[in-house]
Design a protein around this motif. Structure first.
Motif, PDB file in Angstrom:
ATOM      1  N   MET A 307       0.883  -1.170   0.000  1.00  0.00           N
ATOM      2  CA  MET A 307       0.000   0.000   0.000  1.00  0.00           C
ATOM      3  C   MET A 307       0.917   1.216   0.000  1.00  0.00           C
ATOM      4  O   MET A 307       1.777   1.346   0.875  1.00  0.00           O
ATOM      5  CB  MET A 307      -0.843   0.039   1.277  1.00  0.00           C
ATOM      6  CG  MET A 307      -2.057  -0.863   1.287  1.00  0.00           C
ATOM      7  SD  MET A 307      -3.167  -0.541  -0.070  1.00  0.00           S
ATOM      8  CE  MET A 307      -4.004   0.891   0.533  1.00  0.00           C
ATOM      9  N   GLY A 308       0.730   2.083  -0.983  1.00  0.00           N
ATOM     10  CA  GLY A 308       1.631   3.222  -0.995  1.00  0.00           C
ATOM     11  C   GLY A 308       1.182   4.303  -1.956  1.00  0.00           C
ATOM     12  O   GLY A 308       0.195   4.156  -2.671  1.00  0.00           O
ATOM     13  N   ASP A 309       1.946   5.389  -1.936  1.00  0.00           N
ATOM     14  CA  ASP A 309       1.678   6.487  -2.849  1.00  0.00           C
ATOM     15  C   ASP A 309       2.562   6.287  -4.078  1.00  0.00           C
ATOM     16  O   ASP A 309       3.782   6.267  -3.980  1.00  0.00           O
ATOM     17  CB  ASP A 309       2.001   7.815  -2.157  1.00  0.00           C
ATOM     18  CG  ASP A 309       1.707   9.000  -3.031  1.00  0.00           C
ATOM     19  OD1 ASP A 309       0.857   9.803  -2.649  1.00  0.00           O
ATOM     20  OD2 ASP A 309       2.325   9.122  -4.102  1.00  0.00           O
ATOM     21  N   VAL A 347       7.936  -6.711   1.482  1.00  0.00           N
ATOM     22  CA  VAL A 347       8.373  -6.812   0.087  1.00  0.00           C
ATOM     23  C   VAL A 347       9.701  -6.061   0.002  1.00  0.00           C
ATOM     24  O   VAL A 347       9.821  -4.941   0.510  1.00  0.00           O
ATOM     25  CB  VAL A 347       7.346  -6.173  -0.875  1.00  0.00           C
ATOM     26  CG1 VAL A 347       7.835  -6.294  -2.309  1.00  0.00           C
ATOM     27  CG2 VAL A 347       5.995  -6.836  -0.722  1.00  0.00           C
ATOM     28  N   VAL A 348      10.702  -6.713  -0.591  1.00  0.00           N
ATOM     29  CA  VAL A 348      12.025  -6.095  -0.645  1.00  0.00           C
ATOM     30  C   VAL A 348      12.441  -5.888  -2.101  1.00  0.00           C
ATOM     31  O   VAL A 348      12.409  -6.811  -2.909  1.00  0.00           O
ATOM     32  CB  VAL A 348      13.067  -6.989   0.072  1.00  0.00           C
ATOM     33  CG1 VAL A 348      14.435  -6.324   0.039  1.00  0.00           C
ATOM     34  CG2 VAL A 348      12.637  -7.256   1.504  1.00  0.00           C
ATOM     35  N   VAL A 349      12.799  -4.634  -2.390  1.00  0.00           N
ATOM     36  CA  VAL A 349      13.314  -4.316  -3.723  1.00  0.00           C
ATOM     37  C   VAL A 349      14.807  -4.061  -3.567  1.00  0.00           C
ATOM     38  O   VAL A 349      15.215  -3.264  -2.718  1.00  0.00           O
ATOM     39  CB  VAL A 349      12.641  -3.039  -4.292  1.00  0.00           C
ATOM     40  CG1 VAL A 349      13.228  -2.687  -5.648  1.00  0.00           C
ATOM     41  CG2 VAL A 349      11.149  -3.218  -4.379  1.00  0.00           C
ATOM     42  N   ARG A 350      15.624  -4.756  -4.355  1.00  0.00           N
ATOM     43  CA  ARG A 350      17.075  -4.528  -4.293  1.00  0.00           C
ATOM     44  C   ARG A 350      17.532  -4.001  -5.643  1.00  0.00           C
ATOM     45  O   ARG A 350      17.188  -4.546  -6.686  1.00  0.00           O
ATOM     46  CB  ARG A 350      17.827  -5.812  -3.969  1.00  0.00           C
ATOM     47  CG  ARG A 350      17.616  -6.262  -2.552  1.00  0.00           C
ATOM     48  CD  ARG A 350      18.667  -7.295  -2.127  1.00  0.00           C
ATOM     49  NE  ARG A 350      18.371  -7.744  -0.770  1.00  0.00           N
ATOM     50  CZ  ARG A 350      17.545  -8.745  -0.486  1.00  0.00           C
ATOM     51  NH1 ARG A 350      16.950  -9.403  -1.460  1.00  0.00           N
ATOM     52  NH2 ARG A 350      17.316  -9.082   0.767  1.00  0.00           N
ATOM     53  N   ALA A 414       4.267  -5.720   3.177  1.00  0.00           N
ATOM     54  CA  ALA A 414       3.441  -6.266   2.090  1.00  0.00           C
ATOM     55  C   ALA A 414       1.973  -6.021   2.403  1.00  0.00           C
ATOM     56  O   ALA A 414       1.570  -5.960   3.556  1.00  0.00           O
ATOM     57  CB  ALA A 414       3.702  -7.759   1.970  1.00  0.00           C
ATOM     58  N   ASP A 415       1.186  -5.851   1.325  1.00  0.00           N
ATOM     59  CA  ASP A 415      -0.249  -5.699   1.519  1.00  0.00           C
ATOM     60  C   ASP A 415      -0.886  -7.070   1.282  1.00  0.00           C
ATOM     61  O   ASP A 415      -0.799  -7.618   0.185  1.00  0.00           O
ATOM     62  CB  ASP A 415      -0.804  -4.681   0.528  1.00  0.00           C
ATOM     63  CG  ASP A 415      -2.297  -4.585   0.626  1.00  0.00           C
ATOM     64  OD1 ASP A 415      -2.777  -4.154   1.692  1.00  0.00           O
ATOM     65  OD2 ASP A 415      -2.990  -4.988  -0.336  1.00  0.00           O
ATOM     66  N   ASN A 416      -1.476  -7.622   2.329  1.00  0.00           N
ATOM     67  CA  ASN A 416      -2.030  -8.967   2.179  1.00  0.00           C
ATOM     68  C   ASN A 416      -3.543  -8.974   2.038  1.00  0.00           C
ATOM     69  O   ASN A 416      -4.159 -10.025   2.034  1.00  0.00           O
ATOM     70  CB  ASN A 416      -1.634  -9.833   3.399  1.00  0.00           C
ATOM     71  CG  ASN A 416      -0.116  -9.954   3.480  1.00  0.00           C
ATOM     72  OD1 ASN A 416       0.536 -10.186   2.481  1.00  0.00           O
ATOM     73  ND2 ASN A 416       0.431  -9.759   4.674  1.00  0.00           N
TER      74      ASN A 416
END
Ligand code: ADP
Length: 417
Positions: A307-309, A347-350, A414-416
């Motif tokens: 969930m984000g902008d 959630v991980v973004v690398r 994470a959005d579950n």
């Protein structure tokens, strides 16, 4: 006053009651000052000392009927209590820099000294051991009384007024500082955004020029076909098809830009990070092509929705990509590895690049605003990105990767749902 009325009121009132009241006042001042100093109040010990003192005093007065012992006992103890109050007031002055506390300390030091002079004069037989003695002694009594009970009380009240005024000032100053830094923070964030947009608009101009040129070419060839062979519907269809395809490309471009430029109010929605990392890459197509950068994707099969902008998260990725591209300007191999995966409920973004990694001077100051190694850098991109990540209950960290280059890790819940 009770001591002054001694000739006309019962003696127990002018002695016992007067003493009790004086000790009560002294004890309350001690309590007040210790509270200011955040020291514990030894209530039981204080009551014990005062009661014991009164009993001994009464014993000297009524039991032994010895005025020297009675008066000496009183003066020594009051001089001690005044000295202790002066000591507490001095501590307050030193700790909180309250001028009234300094005045209070001087008043009580004066009061204690006057009592000491009185004790000496009685010890050497210059005067009678009585509070109502005449001459110099009466002056000394009045002087110490005025000093301590009148001026000292004003200073005492002053300590509290000054302290609360100071606290209020400190609170106001802090508020102004926070508002100011918030305002400046907003301005800096805005500036950084404009800078990114400035960089992208150059890229967009390039992006637009291709489909627009193609549209113009197709329109031109359609016009030529109509003039030369108006029945060649195949050639006309081809030209119109080209116009349609390229018009769609420009519309996609406009959509992407609109997504990024829309007003920066927080608008939380479900965002698929696998899509977002690629969408943002498209915004930099021109720079990527110009700098011969290759992207390599590594996506886990699992859902990676947060969930984000969208605009704000795009801003983080844009900044990370831009830094990576700039860092690799002298590198032989220019690759950006992007992985998106789940780690528990995060959630991980690398994002790893093949540049030289973080400069030694940066390592200690990473994330500090206005720290940059670039001649045209503002040094705010990372700190703004970190605060955006925090706003999303996440983190953003940058380190040097084991196999070279810098590694940025964006970690979001994470959005579950
Ligand atoms: P700016 O790009 O304006 O300098 P940033 O806050 O985005 O501001 O970056 C701060 C500094 O962090 C950069 O000047 C650079 O030294 C370092 N840095 C950021 N990303 C990388 C990277 N991928 N590789 C090497 N250094 C980087």
């Amino acid at each position: 006053m009770l001591v002054g009325l001694r000739p006309v009121i019962p003696t127990w009132v002018s002695y016992t009651v007067a003493n009790g009241l004086t000790w009560f006042a002294v004890s309350m001042q001690v309590v007040g000052l210790r509270l200011v100093l955040r020291q514990p109040i030894p209530a039981k010990a204080m009551v014990f000392v005062v009661v014991l003192w009164l009993l001994v005093f009464e014993y000297f007065r009524l039991g032994l009927q010895n005025s020297h012992l009675r008066f000496g006992w009183a003066l020594i103890f009051f001089a001690g209590a005044f000295a202790y109050i002066a000591y507490l007031a001095r501590q307050i002055y030193k700790t909180y820099e309250l001028r009234n506390a300094q005045v209070l300390a001087w008043m009580y030091t004066g009061g204690a000294l006057v009592l000491c002079v009185r004790i000496m004069r009685i010890a050497f037989g210059y005067t009678e051991p009585d509070a109502t003695a005449q001459g110099v002694d009466s002056f000394l009594v009045i002087f110490s009384g005025v000093l301590v009970s009148v001026m000292g009380s004003f200073a005492f009240v002053g300590v509290f007024i000054e302290r609360s005024a100071k606290r209020e000032m400190a609170a106001i100053t802090e508020r102004v500082r926070q508002e100011e830094s918030f305002r400046l923070g907003e301005q800096v964030a805005q500036l950084e955004r404009q800078r990114t947009l400035g960089m992208m608009s150059y890229s967009f101009a390039h992006e637009f020029s291709q489909p627009l040129t193609a549209i113009l070419m197709d329109a031109y060839s359609a016009k030529e076909t109509l003039a030369a062979e108006p029945h060649n519907s195949n050639a006309l269809k081809e030209a119109i098809q080209g116009i349609e395809t390229n018009a769609n490309r420009t519309r996609e471009l406009v959509d992407r830009i609109r997504n990024f430029i829309r007003p920066s109010q927080d608008a939380f929605e479900k965002i698929n990070l696998k899509m977002l990392v690629q969408d943002v890459q498209h915004l930099l197509t021109h720079d990527i092509r110009k700098n011969h950068i290759k992207f390599e994707w590594d996506f886990e099969d699992e859902e990676s929705v947060v969930m984000g902008d969208k605009v704000q998260l795009s801003q983080i990725l844009l900044n990370v990509y831009r830094n990576a591209i700039q860092a690799m300007s002298h590198s032989q191999i220019r690759k950006i590895f992007v992985s998106v995966g789940k780690q528990g409920d995060r959630v991980v973004v690398r994002v790893r690049d093949t540049g030289p990694g973080l400069d030694e001077s940066m390592r200690l100051n990473i994330g500090m605003p206005f720290v940059t190694t670039k001649s045209d850098g503002l040094g705010v991109g990372l700190s703004i990105s970190q605060s955006i990540a925090e706003k999303h209950s996440g983190t953003l960290a940058i380190t040097n990767a084991k196999d070279g280059g810098a590694l940025v890790e964006l970690n979001l819940p994470a959005d579950n749902s």
